[in-house]
Write a protein that holds these residues in place. Structure first.
Motif, PDB file in Angstrom:
ATOM      1  N   PRO A  69     118.375  42.816 171.482  1.00  0.00           N
ATOM      2  CA  PRO A  69     117.034  42.911 172.064  1.00  0.00           C
ATOM      3  C   PRO A  69     116.166  43.850 171.220  1.00  0.00           C
ATOM      4  CG  PRO A  69     118.574  44.238 173.308  1.00  0.00           C
ATOM      5  CD  PRO A  69     119.381  43.475 172.287  1.00  0.00           C
ATOM      6  N   LEU A  70     114.873  43.603 171.248  1.00  0.00           N
ATOM      7  CA  LEU A  70     113.931  44.419 170.490  1.00  0.00           C
ATOM      8  C   LEU A  70     113.203  45.369 171.433  1.00  0.00           C
ATOM      9  CD1 LEU A  70     112.566  41.596 168.186  1.00  0.00           C
ATOM     10  CD2 LEU A  70     114.344  43.272 167.681  1.00  0.00           C
ATOM     11  N   HIS A  71     112.578  46.382 170.871  1.00  0.00           N
ATOM     12  CA  HIS A  71     111.921  47.414 171.667  1.00  0.00           C
ATOM     13  C   HIS A  71     110.478  47.616 171.203  1.00  0.00           C
ATOM     14  CE1 HIS A  71     116.265  48.194 171.611  1.00  0.00           C
ATOM     15  NE2 HIS A  71     116.081  48.443 172.885  1.00  0.00           N
ATOM     16  N   PRO A  72     109.579  47.858 172.156  1.00  0.00           N
ATOM     17  CA  PRO A  72     108.192  48.109 171.778  1.00  0.00           C
ATOM     18  C   PRO A  72     108.014  49.514 171.223  1.00  0.00           C
ATOM     19  CG  PRO A  72     108.439  48.341 174.135  1.00  0.00           C
ATOM     20  CD  PRO A  72     109.770  47.880 173.609  1.00  0.00           C
ATOM     21  N   LEU A  73     107.024  49.678 170.368  1.00  0.00           N
ATOM     22  CA  LEU A  73     106.650  50.988 169.848  1.00  0.00           C
ATOM     23  C   LEU A  73     105.823  51.700 170.914  1.00  0.00           C
ATOM     24  CD1 LEU A  73     106.439  53.033 167.494  1.00  0.00           C
ATOM     25  CD2 LEU A  73     104.448  51.748 166.710  1.00  0.00           C
ATOM     26  N   LEU A  74     106.207  52.925 171.252  1.00  0.00           N
ATOM     27  CA  LEU A  74     105.502  53.730 172.243  1.00  0.00           C
ATOM     28  C   LEU A  74     104.761  54.876 171.574  1.00  0.00           C
ATOM     29  CD1 LEU A  74     108.276  54.034 174.993  1.00  0.00           C
ATOM     30  CD2 LEU A  74     106.478  52.306 174.801  1.00  0.00           C
ATOM     31  N   ILE A 126     103.673  46.130 168.912  1.00  0.00           N
ATOM     32  CA  ILE A 126     104.478  46.385 167.709  1.00  0.00           C
ATOM     33  C   ILE A 126     105.944  46.556 168.106  1.00  0.00           C
ATOM     34  CG2 ILE A 126     104.895  48.002 165.798  1.00  0.00           C
ATOM     35  CD1 ILE A 126     102.282  46.393 165.521  1.00  0.00           C
ATOM     36  N   LEU A 127     106.828  45.917 167.345  1.00  0.00           N
ATOM     37  CA  LEU A 127     108.273  46.006 167.571  1.00  0.00           C
ATOM     38  C   LEU A 127     108.850  47.107 166.682  1.00  0.00           C
ATOM     39  CD1 LEU A 127     108.947  42.173 167.557  1.00  0.00           C
ATOM     40  CD2 LEU A 127     108.823  43.683 169.567  1.00  0.00           C
ATOM     41  N   ILE A 128     109.389  48.132 167.299  1.00  0.00           N
ATOM     42  CA  ILE A 128     109.873  49.284 166.536  1.00  0.00           C
ATOM     43  C   ILE A 128     111.116  48.944 165.710  1.00  0.00           C
ATOM     44  CG2 ILE A 128     111.393  50.297 168.271  1.00  0.00           C
ATOM     45  CD1 ILE A 128     109.951  53.011 167.407  1.00  0.00           C
ATOM     46  N   ASP A 129     111.850  47.932 166.116  1.00  0.00           N
ATOM     47  CA  ASP A 129     113.076  47.565 165.402  1.00  0.00           C
ATOM     48  C   ASP A 129     112.805  47.069 163.986  1.00  0.00           C
ATOM     49  OD1 ASP A 129     115.128  47.468 167.944  1.00  0.00           O
ATOM     50  OD2 ASP A 129     113.088  46.805 168.438  1.00  0.00           O
TER      51      ASP A 129
END
Length: 130
Positions: free
Chosen positions: A8-13, A91-94
């Motif tokens: 799974p991917l994670h959003p940029l916070l 944006i995807l932080i991965d």
């Protein structure tokens, strides 16, 4: 298992810490915090990152300061097609190392993604065709 369950991917916070290779800090500020947040942090969309400044970069060329000062390139695999806020992909932080500064250097995540184990996106970046 499918790709989605394994990776799974994670959003940029806003609270994530991004740097250029010369320890310049990317100043993150969400323009959409009132619309969507995770753990009191706004999510960063493409325009937020393109408008982000980089401060404290120590890059030099031939003894002359040549600091990274902003974000120049955000490739499509770095932008979610599943999670958008007001029509802009998060944006995807991965995939953060694909994003380049104005001097052509990749960004790096300092520490761990703040959304890890909190917010995951089941998106396959190879299918990301915005």
């Amino acid at each position: 298992m499918s790709y989605h369950k394994e990776n799974p991917l994670h959003p940029l916070l806003e609270s994530d810490s991004l740097e250029c290779p010369h320890k310049g800090k990317v100043i993150l500020q969400s323009s959409n915090k009132e619309l969507f947040e995770v753990n009191n942090d706004g999510l960063i969309v493409e325009s937020d990152l393109l408008n982000a400044s980089i401060i404290g970069c120590s890059n030099t060329i031939a003894g002359f300061p040549t600091p990274c000062s902003c974000i120049a390139t955000i490739p499509k695999p770095c932008i979610s097609t599943l999670l958008e806020i007001e029509g802009e992909g998060v944006i995807l932080i991965d995939n953060i190392s694909l994003i380049l500064t104005d001097k052509g250097f990749p960004l790096m995540l300092n520490g761990e993604a703040k959304a890890k184990d909190v917010f995951e996106i089941d998106e396959n970046p190879s299918e990301n065709r915005r």
